[in-house]
Structure formats: C-alpha cells, structure tokens
Design a protein around this motif. Structure first.
Motif, PDB file in Angstrom:
ATOM      1  N   THR A 222       0.841  -1.201   0.000  1.00 33.64           N
ATOM      2  CA  THR A 222       0.000   0.000   0.000  1.00 33.64           C
ATOM      3  C   THR A 222       0.877   1.251   0.000  1.00 33.64           C
ATOM      4  N   LEU A 223       1.909   1.232   0.830  1.00 31.94           N
ATOM      5  CA  LEU A 223       2.854   2.343   0.879  1.00 31.94           C
ATOM      6  C   LEU A 223       3.572   2.506  -0.460  1.00 31.94           C
ATOM      7  N   LEU A 224       3.975   1.392  -1.058  1.00 31.14           N
ATOM      8  CA  LEU A 224       4.638   1.445  -2.362  1.00 31.14           C
ATOM      9  C   LEU A 224       3.756   2.124  -3.394  1.00 31.14           C
ATOM     10  N   HIS A 225       2.489   1.728  -3.461  1.00 36.13           N
ATOM     11  CA  HIS A 225       1.586   2.324  -4.450  1.00 36.13           C
ATOM     12  C   HIS A 225       1.445   3.835  -4.230  1.00 36.13           C
ATOM     13  N   TRP A 226       1.406   4.235  -2.967  1.00 35.48           N
ATOM     14  CA  TRP A 226       1.316   5.673  -2.676  1.00 35.48           C
ATOM     15  C   TRP A 226       2.569   6.402  -3.154  1.00 35.48           C
ATOM     16  N   LEU A 227       3.724   5.807  -2.902  1.00 34.82           N
ATOM     17  CA  LEU A 227       4.977   6.437  -3.336  1.00 34.82           C
ATOM     18  C   LEU A 227       5.050   6.519  -4.856  1.00 34.82           C
ATOM     19  N   GLU A 228       4.558   5.477  -5.529  1.00 38.98           N
ATOM     20  CA  GLU A 228       4.584   5.471  -6.995  1.00 38.98           C
ATOM     21  C   GLU A 228       3.722   6.600  -7.587  1.00 38.98           C
ATOM     22  N   SER A 229       2.633   6.906  -6.904  1.00 40.73           N
ATOM     23  CA  SER A 229       1.646   7.813  -7.496  1.00 40.73           C
ATOM     24  C   SER A 229       1.670   9.218  -6.912  1.00 40.73           C
ATOM     25  N   THR A 230       2.603   9.486  -5.985  1.00 43.25           N
ATOM     26  CA  THR A 230       2.614  10.763  -5.272  1.00 43.25           C
ATOM     27  C   THR A 230       3.839  11.591  -5.658  1.00 43.25           C
ATOM     28  N   ASP A 231       3.640  12.881  -5.797  1.00 44.34           N
ATOM     29  CA  ASP A 231       4.732  13.784  -6.140  1.00 44.34           C
ATOM     30  C   ASP A 231       5.831  13.736  -5.079  1.00 44.34           C
ATOM     31  N   ALA A 232       7.077  13.766  -5.523  1.00 43.91           N
ATOM     32  CA  ALA A 232       8.221  13.632  -4.612  1.00 43.91           C
ATOM     33  C   ALA A 232       8.245  14.729  -3.549  1.00 43.91           C
ATOM     34  N   SER A 233       7.772  15.899  -3.875  1.00 47.69           N
ATOM     35  CA  SER A 233       7.768  16.993  -2.894  1.00 47.69           C
ATOM     36  C   SER A 233       6.793  16.695  -1.762  1.00 47.69           C
ATOM     37  N   LYS A 234       5.691  16.012  -2.071  1.00 46.70           N
ATOM     38  CA  LYS A 234       4.717  15.609  -1.046  1.00 46.70           C
ATOM     39  C   LYS A 234       5.305  14.519  -0.152  1.00 46.70           C
ATOM     40  N   VAL A 235       6.026  13.580  -0.774  1.00 46.59           N
ATOM     41  CA  VAL A 235       6.666  12.489  -0.020  1.00 46.59           C
ATOM     42  C   VAL A 235       7.642  13.044   1.015  1.00 46.59           C
ATOM     43  N   LEU A 236       8.294  14.149   0.672  1.00 47.55           N
ATOM     44  CA  LEU A 236       9.301  14.746   1.561  1.00 47.55           C
ATOM     45  C   LEU A 236       8.721  15.293   2.867  1.00 47.55           C
ATOM     46  N   GLU A 237       7.412  15.456   2.927  1.00 48.85           N
ATOM     47  CA  GLU A 237       6.803  16.073   4.112  1.00 48.85           C
ATOM     48  C   GLU A 237       6.923  15.197   5.359  1.00 48.85           C
ATOM     49  N   ASN A 238       6.941  13.876   5.184  1.00 47.88           N
ATOM     50  CA  ASN A 238       6.914  12.976   6.351  1.00 47.88           C
ATOM     51  C   ASN A 238       7.413  11.601   5.936  1.00 47.88           C
ATOM     52  N   PRO A 239       8.519  11.114   6.528  1.00 50.19           N
ATOM     53  CA  PRO A 239       9.053   9.809   6.112  1.00 50.19           C
ATOM     54  C   PRO A 239       8.419   8.607   6.806  1.00 50.19           C
ATOM     55  N   TYR A 240       7.592   8.837   7.853  1.00 45.71           N
ATOM     56  CA  TYR A 240       7.247   7.752   8.784  1.00 45.71           C
ATOM     57  C   TYR A 240       5.876   7.135   8.524  1.00 45.71           C
ATOM     58  N   PHE A 241       5.834   5.798   8.588  1.00 46.04           N
ATOM     59  CA  PHE A 241       4.576   5.054   8.490  1.00 46.04           C
ATOM     60  C   PHE A 241       4.552   3.963   9.559  1.00 46.04           C
ATOM     61  N   PHE A 242       3.586   4.052  10.470  1.00 48.36           N
ATOM     62  CA  PHE A 242       3.342   2.953  11.397  1.00 48.36           C
ATOM     63  C   PHE A 242       2.433   1.933  10.704  1.00 48.36           C
ATOM     64  N   CYS A 243       2.330   0.736  11.297  1.00 51.03           N
ATOM     65  CA  CYS A 243       1.447  -0.298  10.746  1.00 51.03           C
ATOM     66  C   CYS A 243       0.964  -1.175  11.889  1.00 51.03           C
ATOM     67  N   GLU A 244      -0.210  -0.864  12.436  1.00 50.14           N
ATOM     68  CA  GLU A 244      -0.752  -1.645  13.570  1.00 50.14           C
ATOM     69  C   GLU A 244      -2.232  -1.938  13.314  1.00 50.14           C
ATOM     70  N   ASN A 245      -2.759  -2.965  13.984  1.00 45.97           N
ATOM     71  CA  ASN A 245      -4.093  -3.459  13.638  1.00 45.97           C
ATOM     72  C   ASN A 245      -5.229  -2.884  14.484  1.00 45.97           C
ATOM     73  N   GLY A 246      -4.930  -1.865  15.295  1.00 44.75           N
ATOM     74  CA  GLY A 246      -5.986  -1.262  16.093  1.00 44.75           C
ATOM     75  C   GLY A 246      -6.125  -1.850  17.482  1.00 44.75           C
ATOM     76  N   TYR A 247      -5.314  -2.864  17.796  1.00 42.87           N
ATOM     77  CA  TYR A 247      -5.370  -3.495  19.117  1.00 42.87           C
ATOM     78  C   TYR A 247      -4.012  -3.373  19.803  1.00 42.87           C
ATOM     79  N   GLU A 248      -4.049  -3.506  21.118  1.00 42.77           N
ATOM     80  CA  GLU A 248      -2.817  -3.548  21.914  1.00 42.77           C
ATOM     81  C   GLU A 248      -2.911  -4.728  22.877  1.00 42.77           C
ATOM     82  N   PHE A 249      -1.760  -5.193  23.334  1.00 45.28           N
ATOM     83  CA  PHE A 249      -1.758  -6.285  24.311  1.00 45.28           C
ATOM     84  C   PHE A 249      -0.836  -5.921  25.461  1.00 45.28           C
TER      85      PHE A 249
END
Length: 347
Positions: A222-249
């Motif tokens: 999903t992240l790859l597809h976003w990078l492929e389709s998004t302008d490089a200047s927009k990508v530069l705004e934030n390098p970080y992506f978390f990936c969690e399922n909405g639960y904690e233990f």
C-alpha cells in the motif's frame, strides 16, 4: 494500481520480506532478492523471484543492485547501517543519472520504548501523521541511528528520490509453508518451555501495539503504491509510516496465553505466569530484555488507513494458540536466548 514491469530489489527475504515478496510477485513486479544461501536462492527462484547471492556487508553487490532497480525494500533488520548506506549510495548514483528511486526501509517501534520494565501501562501514544513527535525522540533511541541516515539522505536528495520508513510494532503470525516466526513472543514461549513456567518482565503491565505479518506485508505494498503515485515533494513532508491493527496487548496477557497452551500440552508444570528474575535475562534478550519484552510502545497507523489499508488477519492471541506455539513445540534445537540483535542505539 501496480506498476507492472518495475524492477524491485528486496534485501532480506525472511519473516517479513518473504511475505512482501509474495504480494509483489502476485502484482506482477520483477523482484530480485539478496540471499546468503544457494539452497534458499533456489527456493526463491521457484517462487518466481530472481536472486543475487550475498550478505548485508557486501557493499558493492547492494550498490550495484540498487543502481539497477527502480524500487528497493530493506526488510532484513532495522539495525544494519552499512547496508542502508550502500542502498543510499546506489540511489545517489541513480539520481546523478536522472533516475528516481523508491526506497522503503524497515525500522520498528522499539524506538518508542520506555523504561517501564513491565511495571505500568504507559500513556504516550505516537501517531505517524505527527512526525514531530518521532523526530523528537533521542538519537540514542533503538533503530534511530539508521533511521536518521535515511532522514538525512532524504534532505540531501530532495525530489530526486522517494524514501520512506516503515515502523511496525510487535509482529506476530506464522506462515506454515515457510516455518518462520517473529521474535519477542516466540522467544518468551521457548523460555517457558526451558524454564518450566511462562514469565513476564516486572508486573507485565506494559502495552504494545501489534500487527500480523500478512497485514504488514500488504501495508508495505500500500505504501509502495502511494509512493509510486505521489509527487516527490509531497513524499518529503513525512518519512514515517506505522502499521498496527488497532489493538494492543499487555505482556502479562500474552504470557498467560503462552502458559495455558504449554500447560495443556504437558510442556510446563504450571500455567500460572510469574515474574522473570533478572538473573535469567540472558536466556531472553540479555541487557535489552526489559526494553524488548517489558516496555510500552504504542503507535497509530493513521497514514496507511488514510490510503485505504485495513488489517484483515486473525488477532494476536488466536494466532499464538493456533499458529506460533504449535510450531515452537515442534522445535528440536536447544534454546539459550535470542541470538540476533534485539535492539540498537546507545540508550
């Protein structure tokens, strides 16, 4: 959606990377993987991947393969700076030739870990659409040294490349075809079998976010597809992506499940979880034990959700009972603690 025909270089076709590889191949990408063993290379080739033999210290191999690739994934480890520097060198070469590169590196939410030692539930929750909170972490935080090399490379390259950092929490799940497992909870299960009880650090109260490895693999793409389709200047705004399922233990709850399954299977004499004495930490993660399996690390993957990604796999406890612990009970090797790099940083 997929840019079929684009060349991908995947470093680390292991627990995470093999799942990512399957998704990429299923979408028609051409994937070359870096692997150390010829026997594993043959297996990967049968699945449809190309392979190049080498390890993380083979700088020239990594540079050259990066130069030949439109997209690079690093899923081998969050803690190997030379291999990341080699990827960046290859990206810089491509930039000098007028070629753009997408690079997705794997970090981990150990960087968010506190010093709770299992004794309390932490209040701090990090959101990936608030990069300033992540940037405020100390340089000594786990994985941060490597992440900062990527952050600096982003600033230097500007719009000539698109670099992003995937930061998963505790990863769970098992692929019975590949017989690969994650780190933290399987290590606690092996410890329980060896010592005769399921144990936690401190009171086991601390919380972590969680993600199934298959949901994580879909998150990468999903992240790859976003990078492929998004302008490089927009990508530069934030390098970080978390990936969690909405639960904690809480660690104590996961350990209780481990204890019950092993007790019911006759592997341990009591299902009652108890505190692990510090003298036994060498049978877990050594001096990092309190951070790796006793800290709080709470994250929210707002950005992937905004891109339409959603978790679909079974929950953590169900996976432990049905998938991970049965595989662990089949293991024959003697267990003496986790042998890899469990954490990094000078903290």
């Amino acid at each position: 959606m997929a840019a079929s025909g684009k060349d991908v270089f995947l470093i680390g076709p292991g627990f995470i990377g093999r799942e990512v590889l399957d998704v990429l191949l299923g979408e028609g990408y051409t994937v070359t993987t870096l692997t150390r063993r010829e026997s594993y290379a043959a297996e990967l080739q049968r699945s449809g991947a190309k392979t190049v033999l080498g390890n993380l210290d083979d700088k020239d191999t990594i540079v050259n393969q990066t130069v030949a690739s439109d997209i690079v994934f690093h899923t081998a480890t969050a803690d190997h700076l030379p291999s990341v520097e080699a990827v960046i060198a290859g990206i810089e070469q491509r930039a000098s030739q007028g070629k753009s590169t997408i690079f997705i590196h794997t970090s981990g939410t150990s960087m968010l870990s506190d010093d709770a030692k299992g004794n309390y539930k932490g209040d701090k929750i990090y959101h990936d659409d608030k990069p300033e909170d992540i940037d405020a972490l100390p340089d000594s935080a786990s994985h941060r040294l490597i992440d900062l090399a990527i952050v600096r490379a982003r600033q230097k390259l500007g719009t000539k490349a698109k670099l992003a950092i995937m930061i998963p929490p505790l990863i769970y799940g098992a692929n019975h075809q590949y017989k690969r497992l994650s780190i933290q909870l399987p290590t606690l299960a092996r410890f329980a079998i060896k010592h005769g009880y399921a144990g936690h650090v401190g009171k086991g109260e601390s919380l972590w976010s969680e993600i199934h490895v298959k949901d994580l693999a879909r998150g990468y793409v999903t992240l790859l597809h976003w990078l492929e389709s998004t302008d490089a200047s927009k990508v530069l705004e934030n390098p970080y992506f978390f990936c969690e399922n909405g639960y904690e233990f809480a660690w104590k709850d996961a350990v209780a499940v481990i204890g019950k399954v092993l007790y019911d299977a006759g592997k341990i004499k009591s299902y009652e979880p108890k505190e692990i004495p510090e003298s036994d930490f060498d049978d877990l993660f050594g001096k990092y034990t309190a951070w790796v399996v006793g800290s709080n690390s709470r994250s929210r993957a707002n950005r992937l959700r905004q891109l339409g990604w959603e978790p679909k796999e079974k929950r953590l406890m169900e996976s432990l009972v049905e998938d991970e612990i049965p595989l662990i009970m089949e293991e024959k090797a003697e267990f003496s603690g986790y042998a890899g790099v469990a954490a990094s940083g000078s903290g």
